[in-house]
Design an enzyme around this catalytic site. Structure first.
Site, PDB file in Angstrom:
ATOM      1  N   ASN A 115       0.478  -1.240   0.246  1.00 22.34           N
ATOM      2  CA  ASN A 115       0.035  -0.196  -0.313  1.00 22.34           C
ATOM      3  C   ASN A 115       1.166   1.296   0.499  1.00 22.34           C
ATOM      4  O   ASN A 115       1.945   1.459   0.701  1.00 22.34           O
ATOM      5  CB  ASN A 115      -1.050   0.045   0.920  1.00 22.34           C
ATOM      6  CG  ASN A 115      -0.627   0.225   2.868  1.00 22.34           C
ATOM      7  OD1 ASN A 115       0.284  -0.888   2.817  1.00 22.34           O
ATOM      8  ND2 ASN A 115      -0.900   0.247   3.415  1.00 22.34           N
ATOM      9  N   GLU A 118       0.610   5.583   0.367  1.00 21.83           N
ATOM     10  CA  GLU A 118      -1.281   5.235   0.608  1.00 21.83           C
ATOM     11  C   GLU A 118      -0.588   7.589   0.406  1.00 21.83           C
ATOM     12  O   GLU A 118       0.152   7.487   0.253  1.00 21.83           O
ATOM     13  CB  GLU A 118      -0.635   5.839   2.621  1.00 21.83           C
ATOM     14  CG  GLU A 118      -1.498   5.024   2.821  1.00 21.83           C
ATOM     15  CD  GLU A 118      -0.964   4.743   4.537  1.00 21.83           C
ATOM     16  OE1 GLU A 118      -0.806   4.863   4.805  1.00 21.83           O
ATOM     17  OE2 GLU A 118      -1.961   3.351   4.958  1.00 21.83           O
ATOM     18  N   CYS A 168      -3.863   0.810  -2.793  1.00 19.99           N
ATOM     19  CA  CYS A 168      -4.178  -0.809  -2.134  1.00 19.99           C
ATOM     20  C   CYS A 168      -2.670  -1.373  -2.349  1.00 19.99           C
ATOM     21  O   CYS A 168      -2.557  -1.322  -3.497  1.00 19.99           O
ATOM     22  CB  CYS A 168      -4.877  -1.827  -1.987  1.00 19.99           C
ATOM     23  SG  CYS A 168      -6.572  -0.790  -0.929  1.00 19.99           S
ATOM     24  N   GLU A 180      -3.143  -4.456  -3.401  1.00 18.77           N
ATOM     25  CA  GLU A 180      -3.850  -5.644  -4.246  1.00 18.77           C
ATOM     26  C   GLU A 180      -3.402  -4.829  -5.655  1.00 18.77           C
ATOM     27  O   GLU A 180      -3.343  -4.754  -6.546  1.00 18.77           O
ATOM     28  CB  GLU A 180      -4.804  -6.066  -4.334  1.00 18.77           C
ATOM     29  CG  GLU A 180      -4.529  -6.594  -2.297  1.00 18.77           C
ATOM     30  CD  GLU A 180      -5.323  -6.154  -1.888  1.00 18.77           C
ATOM     31  OE1 GLU A 180      -4.575  -4.801  -1.657  1.00 18.77           O
ATOM     32  OE2 GLU A 180      -5.875  -6.426  -0.639  1.00 18.77           O
ATOM     33  N   CYS A 200     -10.906  -2.900  -4.657  1.00 14.86           N
ATOM     34  CA  CYS A 200      -9.932  -3.829  -4.772  1.00 14.86           C
ATOM     35  C   CYS A 200     -10.927  -5.296  -5.370  1.00 14.86           C
ATOM     36  O   CYS A 200     -10.239  -6.341  -6.584  1.00 14.86           O
ATOM     37  CB  CYS A 200      -8.404  -3.968  -4.142  1.00 14.86           C
ATOM     38  SG  CYS A 200      -7.613  -3.234  -3.701  1.00 14.86           S
TER      39      CYS A 200
END
Ligand code: THU
Length: 134
Positions: free
Chosen positions: A42, A44, A53, A55, A89
């Site tokens: 991830n 941010e 994210c 994923e 996701c």
């Protein structure tokens, strides 16, 4: 059976997480039919909604390398119980394989596997079908 290799790769990717706002590091590893594994963590942003994210990172890395045929993904976090991919996701994964196997794992060794069909039923309904009514 859990894909321990995939979990190990996601665990390693998690270490690269940029998560100063939530302090919640996540790693992901996606497996393509060709056997290649792509990882993400991830990332941010001070504008929280721009956060990416783990994923997303893994899928983007794979697609950029010409891989779109995914069979499994592992997501790892340091949580009490395994975390489930967010709605966005799930939709992203459904784009490439609505039945992909999703393994969720904690650093403590808890594991859970579900198919994406269980996590996101009807992934396309309402988008393409509604176009016919335009
Ligand atoms: N996060 C992921 O990267 N993957 C998930 O499946 C759930 C949540 C990230 C987003 C944010 O950086 C942090 O975890 C807290 O939600």
């Amino acid at each position: 059976m859990y894909n321990e290799k995939l979990i190990a790769e996601a665990t390693e990717a998690r270490l690269k997480s940029y998560s100063p706002y939530s302090a919640f590091a996540v790693g992901a590893a996606v497996l393509s039919k060709s056997g290649r594994i792509f990882t993400g963590c991830n990332v941010e942003n001070i504008s929280f909604r721009l956060t990416m994210c783990a994923e997303q990172g893994a899928v983007a890395a794979a697609v950029a390398q010409g891989e779109r045929d995914f069979t499994a993904i592992a997501v790892v976090a340091d949580s009490k119980v395994p975390i489930v991919p967010c709605g966005g996701c799930r939709q992203l994964l459904a784009e490439f394989n609505p039945g992909i196997e999703v393994t969720m794992a904690t650093l403590d060794g808890l594991r859970e596997t579900k198919t994406l069909s269980e996590l996101l039923p009807y992934p396309t309904q309402g988008i393409l079908e509604s176009r016919e009514n335009v």
